[in-house]
Write a protein that holds these residues in place. Structure first.
Motif, PDB file in Angstrom:
ATOM      1  N   ALA A  64      18.414 -24.739   3.440  1.00 35.08           N
ATOM      2  CA  ALA A  64      18.450 -24.420   1.998  1.00 35.08           C
ATOM      3  C   ALA A  64      18.533 -25.674   1.127  1.00 35.08           C
ATOM      4  N   ARG A  65      18.043 -26.800   1.621  1.00 36.34           N
ATOM      5  CA  ARG A  65      18.223 -28.042   0.852  1.00 36.34           C
ATOM      6  C   ARG A  65      17.598 -28.013  -0.550  1.00 36.34           C
ATOM      7  N   ALA A  66      16.585 -27.191  -0.748  1.00 38.33           N
ATOM      8  CA  ALA A  66      15.934 -27.165  -2.067  1.00 38.33           C
ATOM      9  C   ALA A  66      16.527 -26.110  -3.007  1.00 38.33           C
ATOM     10  N   LEU A  67      17.553 -25.408  -2.538  1.00 36.85           N
ATOM     11  CA  LEU A  67      18.172 -24.383  -3.393  1.00 36.85           C
ATOM     12  C   LEU A  67      18.895 -25.054  -4.562  1.00 36.85           C
ATOM     13  N   ARG A  68      18.665 -24.539  -5.761  1.00 38.57           N
ATOM     14  CA  ARG A  68      19.343 -25.073  -6.936  1.00 38.57           C
ATOM     15  C   ARG A  68      20.332 -24.051  -7.498  1.00 38.57           C
ATOM     16  N   TYR A  69      21.199 -24.547  -8.390  1.00 37.17           N
ATOM     17  CA  TYR A  69      22.318 -23.738  -8.868  1.00 37.17           C
ATOM     18  C   TYR A  69      22.168 -23.458 -10.363  1.00 37.17           C
ATOM     19  N   TYR A  70      22.259 -22.193 -10.696  1.00 38.92           N
ATOM     20  CA  TYR A  70      22.125 -21.758 -12.091  1.00 38.92           C
ATOM     21  C   TYR A  70      23.219 -22.406 -12.926  1.00 38.92           C
ATOM     22  N   SER A  71      22.808 -23.092 -13.980  1.00 41.33           N
ATOM     23  CA  SER A  71      23.768 -23.806 -14.812  1.00 41.33           C
ATOM     24  C   SER A  71      23.319 -23.752 -16.273  1.00 41.33           C
ATOM     25  N   PRO A  72      23.487 -22.549 -16.902  1.00 43.95           N
ATOM     26  CA  PRO A  72      23.017 -22.388 -18.281  1.00 43.95           C
ATOM     27  C   PRO A  72      23.873 -23.207 -19.238  1.00 43.95           C
ATOM     28  N   PRO A  73      23.345 -23.504 -20.447  1.00 46.42           N
ATOM     29  CA  PRO A  73      24.141 -24.251 -21.411  1.00 46.42           C
ATOM     30  C   PRO A  73      25.356 -23.428 -21.830  1.00 46.42           C
ATOM     31  N   PRO A  74      26.441 -24.090 -22.260  1.00 42.41           N
ATOM     32  CA  PRO A  74      27.646 -23.354 -22.664  1.00 42.41           C
ATOM     33  C   PRO A  74      27.335 -22.405 -23.816  1.00 42.41           C
ATOM     34  N   THR A  75      27.937 -21.227 -23.782  1.00 44.53           N
ATOM     35  CA  THR A  75      27.692 -20.234 -24.832  1.00 44.53           C
ATOM     36  C   THR A  75      28.753 -20.404 -25.921  1.00 44.53           C
ATOM     37  N   ASN A  76      28.658 -21.509 -26.661  1.00 42.99           N
ATOM     38  CA  ASN A  76      29.648 -21.792 -27.711  1.00 42.99           C
ATOM     39  C   ASN A  76      29.077 -21.527 -29.102  1.00 42.99           C
ATOM     40  N   GLY A  77      28.168 -20.571 -29.169  1.00 40.35           N
ATOM     41  CA  GLY A  77      27.596 -20.233 -30.467  1.00 40.35           C
ATOM     42  C   GLY A  77      26.361 -21.055 -30.802  1.00 40.35           C
ATOM     43  N   GLN A  78      26.177 -22.152 -30.090  1.00 41.05           N
ATOM     44  CA  GLN A  78      25.010 -23.002 -30.350  1.00 41.05           C
ATOM     45  C   GLN A  78      23.807 -22.502 -29.569  1.00 41.05           C
ATOM     46  N   MET A 195      17.811 -25.617 -16.664  1.00 34.64           N
ATOM     47  CA  MET A 195      18.733 -24.500 -16.378  1.00 34.64           C
ATOM     48  C   MET A 195      19.406 -24.596 -15.012  1.00 34.64           C
ATOM     49  N   CYS A 196      18.979 -25.576 -14.194  1.00 36.10           N
ATOM     50  CA  CYS A 196      19.484 -25.638 -12.818  1.00 36.10           C
ATOM     51  C   CYS A 196      20.052 -27.012 -12.492  1.00 36.10           C
ATOM     52  N   ALA A 197      21.048 -27.014 -11.602  1.00 34.66           N
ATOM     53  CA  ALA A 197      21.619 -28.264 -11.102  1.00 34.66           C
ATOM     54  C   ALA A 197      21.463 -28.299  -9.586  1.00 34.66           C
ATOM     55  N   ASP A 198      21.517 -29.500  -9.028  1.00 30.86           N
ATOM     56  CA  ASP A 198      21.361 -29.636  -7.579  1.00 30.86           C
ATOM     57  C   ASP A 198      22.612 -29.225  -6.820  1.00 30.86           C
ATOM     58  N   LYS A 199      23.747 -29.217  -7.546  1.00 28.55           N
ATOM     59  CA  LYS A 199      25.019 -28.810  -6.917  1.00 28.55           C
ATOM     60  C   LYS A 199      25.715 -27.797  -7.813  1.00 28.55           C
ATOM     61  N   PRO A 200      26.538 -26.932  -7.225  1.00 31.23           N
ATOM     62  CA  PRO A 200      27.239 -25.956  -8.076  1.00 31.23           C
ATOM     63  C   PRO A 200      28.249 -26.650  -8.984  1.00 31.23           C
ATOM     64  N   GLY A 201      28.406 -26.112 -10.189  1.00 32.88           N
ATOM     65  CA  GLY A 201      29.422 -26.627 -11.105  1.00 32.88           C
ATOM     66  C   GLY A 201      29.051 -27.930 -11.791  1.00 32.88           C
ATOM     67  N   VAL A 202      27.825 -28.364 -11.623  1.00 30.15           N
ATOM     68  CA  VAL A 202      27.380 -29.625 -12.218  1.00 30.15           C
ATOM     69  C   VAL A 202      26.364 -29.295 -13.311  1.00 30.15           C
TER      70      VAL A 202
END
Ligand code: GDP
Ligand code: MG
Length: 397
Positions: A64-78, A195-202
């Motif tokens: 799964a080396r090419a799997l990416r992690y969903y990382s949408p922009p913060p939902t702070n009203g912007q 929208m995606c990061a190579d690692k979770p939480g990044v």
């Protein structure tokens, strides 16, 4: 196949005549939606059997080396402000579309795992093996008025393999693709990078290259009616925050679309685009499609999540909408049609599966050679398999 005088006609699927045989009526399957509006057929909840990755050089890796992690922009009203044209064309490495990979990567996965497949002995022999994208095209066929397709079918040790063959029309369209369309294709991949990061939480890093050789593919098992299915589809990312971390429930499909301003534009979007999005994600059981809507300057300024299981609601009361039952009933009918048409199982092709994973360049085109299975999936190269045509020429009366 077109040059051999195969009958082509709107609203029919046809089988190519074998060469050097007297012409006789080709078996055909109608595609009229009205014929497929019965109850929704059985569709087994898709389960993931495994996965593989393709790297920046399009090399296969059984992980799964090419799997990416969903990382949408913060939902702070912007609102987001993703410039989808950034990096084009200087930070773009598009995949070489002249290379026809056919089922090769999926077959390589299957070779490594065919001994450990669940479903018991003989499960594979009764199954249909293909790409998810090919099934998507089948699902949308009753509603498709623009694009024909051509599938090559080959039976090997019971299993029916289905692989797309580029139609002459599609080839011409690919080779004459207008520059604006090329840029739009890039923009879809660029959105994924935002929208995606190579690692979770990044956080995502949109500064790098967009390389469309890279792919993460999930391999799934399902069943449509009495047709066991093994298929693979490219997955955009997994959501580390998803309520279920079990694939395919954690997967997210990312899409871009033009910003809409009028009810008429939304209606057209529901009728056409949402059908394709639904078909693609329903098949592998991907629960959510996240859309980025871009303005005329190519900036994504809004995001919207479309749960796959709610997409039909947008067209349920629309006379000119689509119906999931029609899509699935047609696909089931097509698979029965293919199973009943492609009956010849040629054991002499056995070594070719084994060999089909050999590195490019080590192959010859003799029987049993490394590319033989791929070739046997192309009727131009092998007389045995039947070739199943979609509507290749809708202008024909
Ligand atoms: P999709 O549903 O159309 O995206 O196709 P799949 O998920 O079934 O992808 C199957 C394989 O085909 C993967 O290795 C993809 O990277 C590759 N693929 C996806 N789109 C295209 C395309 O437009 N052309 C070609 N030749 N391959 C593609
Ligand atoms: Mg996508």
């Amino acid at each position: 196949m077109e040059s051999r005088g195969t009958k082509r006609e709107a609203g029919k699927i046809e089988v190519a005549e074998p060469r050097n045989k007297l012409p006789r009526p080709a078996p055909s399957l109608p595609t009229d939606p009205a014929l497929y509006s019965g109850p929704f057929p059985f569709y087994r909840r898709p389960s993931e059997l495994g996965c593989f990755s393709l790297d920046a050089q399009r090399q296969y890796h059984g992980d799964a080396r090419a799997l990416r992690y969903y990382s949408p922009p913060p939902t702070n009203g912007q609102s987001p402000n993703f410039d989808l044209r950034d990096g084009y064309p200087d930070r773009y490495q598009p995949r070489d579309e002249e290379v026809q990979e056919r089922l090769d990567h999926l077959l390589r996965w299957l070779l490594a795992h065919r001994g450990q497949l669940e479903g018991g002995p003989g499960w594979l022999a009764g199954a249909i093996v293909t790409w998810r994208g090919h099934l998507t095209k089948l699902l949308t066929t009753p509603y498709e008025r623009q694009e024909g397709w051509q599938l090559a079918a080959s039976r090997f040790q019971g299993t029916l393999y289905l692989s797309e063959v580029e139609t002459p029309t599609a080839r011409v369209q690919r080779l004459t693709r207008p520059p604006l369309l090329r840029e739009l294709m890039y923009m879809g991949y660029k959105f994924e990078q935002y929208m995606c990061a190579d690692k979770p939480g990044v956080s995502p890093d949109p500064s790098g290259e967009v390389n469309t050789n890279v792919a993460f593919c999930s391999v799934l098992r399902s069943r449509l009616g009495n047709h066991p299915l093994l298929f693979s589809g490219e997955v955009d990312c997994t959501d580390p925050q998803a309520s279920s971390t079990q694939p395919p429930t954690c997967y997210v499909e990312l899409k871009t679309s033009k910003e809409m301003h009028s009810p008429g534009q939304w209606k057209s979007f529901y009728r056409h685009k949402l059908l394709k999005w639904w078909a693609q994600s329903f098949l592998p059981g991907v629960p959510n499609v996240v859309a980025g809507f871009r303005n005329p300057e190519g900036f994504v300024c809004s995001l919207k999540t479309f749960p796959t299981m709610e997409m039909f609601e947008y067209v349920r009361n629309d006379h000119d909408g689509w119906n999931p039952s029609v899509c699935m009933n047609f696909c089931a009918a097509f698979l029965s049609f293919a199973q009943n048409t492609v009956v010849h199982d040629d054991p002499s092709l056995q070594p070719s599966i084994q060999d089909s994973i050999c590195p490019p360049g080590s192959s010859t085109s003799s029987p049993g050679s490394p590319v033989a299975l791929s070739q046997c999936l192309n009727t131009e190269m092998h007389p045995t398999p039947s070739c199943l045509h979609g509507r290749l020429d809708l202008t024909n009366p």
